[in-house]
Design a protein around this motif. Structure first.
Motif, PDB file in Angstrom:
ATOM      1  N   VAL A  56     -38.138 -13.047 -68.733  1.00 29.18           N
ATOM      2  CA  VAL A  56     -36.773 -13.305 -68.272  1.00 29.18           C
ATOM      3  C   VAL A  56     -35.934 -12.043 -68.469  1.00 29.18           C
ATOM      4  N   THR A  57     -35.181 -11.687 -67.430  1.00 29.78           N
ATOM      5  CA  THR A  57     -34.282 -10.540 -67.466  1.00 29.78           C
ATOM      6  C   THR A  57     -32.868 -11.021 -67.165  1.00 29.78           C
ATOM      7  N   ARG A  58     -31.916 -10.619 -67.996  1.00 28.40           N
ATOM      8  CA  ARG A  58     -30.510 -10.849 -67.649  1.00 28.40           C
ATOM      9  C   ARG A  58     -30.126  -9.713 -66.705  1.00 28.40           C
ATOM     10  N   VAL A  59     -29.840 -10.055 -65.463  1.00 27.73           N
ATOM     11  CA  VAL A  59     -29.645  -9.063 -64.405  1.00 27.73           C
ATOM     12  C   VAL A  59     -28.311  -8.340 -64.585  1.00 27.73           C
ATOM     13  N   ARG A  60     -28.370  -7.013 -64.499  1.00 27.65           N
ATOM     14  CA  ARG A  60     -27.184  -6.152 -64.513  1.00 27.65           C
ATOM     15  C   ARG A  60     -27.053  -5.383 -63.207  1.00 27.65           C
ATOM     16  N   THR A  61     -28.211  -5.060 -62.593  1.00 23.66           N
ATOM     17  CA  THR A  61     -28.240  -4.292 -61.354  1.00 23.66           C
ATOM     18  C   THR A  61     -29.123  -5.024 -60.359  1.00 23.66           C
ATOM     19  N   LEU A  62     -28.646  -5.112 -59.131  1.00 18.64           N
ATOM     20  CA  LEU A  62     -29.394  -5.778 -58.068  1.00 18.64           C
ATOM     21  C   LEU A  62     -29.154  -4.996 -56.780  1.00 18.64           C
ATOM     22  N   ILE A  63     -30.234  -4.468 -56.199  1.00 17.41           N
ATOM     23  CA  ILE A  63     -30.115  -3.632 -55.008  1.00 17.41           C
ATOM     24  C   ILE A  63     -31.056  -4.164 -53.931  1.00 17.41           C
ATOM     25  N   GLU A  64     -30.504  -4.412 -52.750  1.00 24.11           N
ATOM     26  CA  GLU A  64     -31.298  -4.865 -51.608  1.00 24.11           C
ATOM     27  C   GLU A  64     -32.027  -3.674 -50.984  1.00 24.11           C
ATOM     28  N   LYS A  65     -33.343  -3.773 -50.888  1.00 25.54           N
ATOM     29  CA  LYS A  65     -34.191  -2.753 -50.245  1.00 25.54           C
ATOM     30  C   LYS A  65     -33.753  -1.334 -50.609  1.00 25.54           C
ATOM     31  N   PRO A  66     -33.871  -0.980 -51.887  1.00 25.28           N
ATOM     32  CA  PRO A  66     -33.299   0.285 -52.350  1.00 25.28           C
ATOM     33  C   PRO A  66     -34.050   1.550 -51.933  1.00 25.28           C
ATOM     34  N   GLY A  67     -35.304   1.410 -51.540  1.00 30.67           N
ATOM     35  CA  GLY A  67     -36.108   2.608 -51.335  1.00 30.67           C
ATOM     36  C   GLY A  67     -36.620   3.074 -52.689  1.00 30.67           C
ATOM     37  N   ILE A  68     -37.664   3.841 -52.694  1.00 34.29           N
ATOM     38  CA  ILE A  68     -38.324   4.237 -53.941  1.00 34.29           C
ATOM     39  C   ILE A  68     -37.411   5.044 -54.863  1.00 34.29           C
ATOM     40  N   GLU A  69     -36.549   5.895 -54.293  1.00 33.79           N
ATOM     41  CA  GLU A  69     -35.711   6.773 -55.113  1.00 33.79           C
ATOM     42  C   GLU A  69     -34.591   6.032 -55.844  1.00 33.79           C
TER      43      GLU A  69
END
Length: 163
Positions: A56-69
């Protein structure tokens, strides 16, 4: 909410694992899988945050289709168990969408995070990911699951089983 092109056959089921986290937190819980491959960073949302233990992770960052970088971790996100506060958050997010841009669930979740709401991700354990999101993966999974379906078919004439 489950996506029509992503399945995880797991024991305990994905739903049971998400519900277990929801019952402890009362918050939205995202379905997570460890997906380190570079090509997946163009297909999935990715999350990072604090490790709460037991996958379980408490989410702080969420990025849609971020790319590898720009991928914040190897925790790919798809689907989940959402609390009703996602809907006003999606409405708020839609007000910032430019013509021709797509509104996705991650936009609403990011509004929730910005408002201080907690969101968790559960890395699904004991499961097999079935990906039908591309033509190639659909054809591959169709062949794999044809045999799985036949193996699990109960009753009837297996010789005439339709796929």
């Amino acid at each position: 909410v489950f996506w029509g092109d992503e399945f995880v056959e797991a024991k305990p089921t994905v739903a049971a694992q998400l519900i277990e986290v929801y019952e402890k937190t009362g918050c939205s819980v995202l379905t997570g899988l460890n997906r380190p491959a570079a090509e997946d960073a163009k297909r999935f949302a990715y999350a990072s945050g604090e490790d709460e233990g037991d996958g379980v992770t408490r989410v702080r960052t969420l990025i849609e289709k971020p790319g590898i970088e720009d991928k914040p971790s190897d925790l790919a996100i798809f689907a989940g168990l959402y609390t009703p506060d996602l809907f006003p958050a999606l409405h708020k997010a839609s007000e910032k969408i430019k013509p021709g841009q797509e509104l996705v669930y991650v936009d609403g979740l990011n509004v929730m995070l910005a408002e201080g709401k907690e969101i968790y991700a559960k890395e699904i354990i004991g499961g097999e990911h079935i990906d039908c999101g591309t033509k190639e993966s659909y054809l591959r999974e169709r062949e794999i699951n044809k045999y799985s379906s036949l193996k699990n078919y109960e009753g009837g004439d297996k010789q005439n089983f339709e796929f």
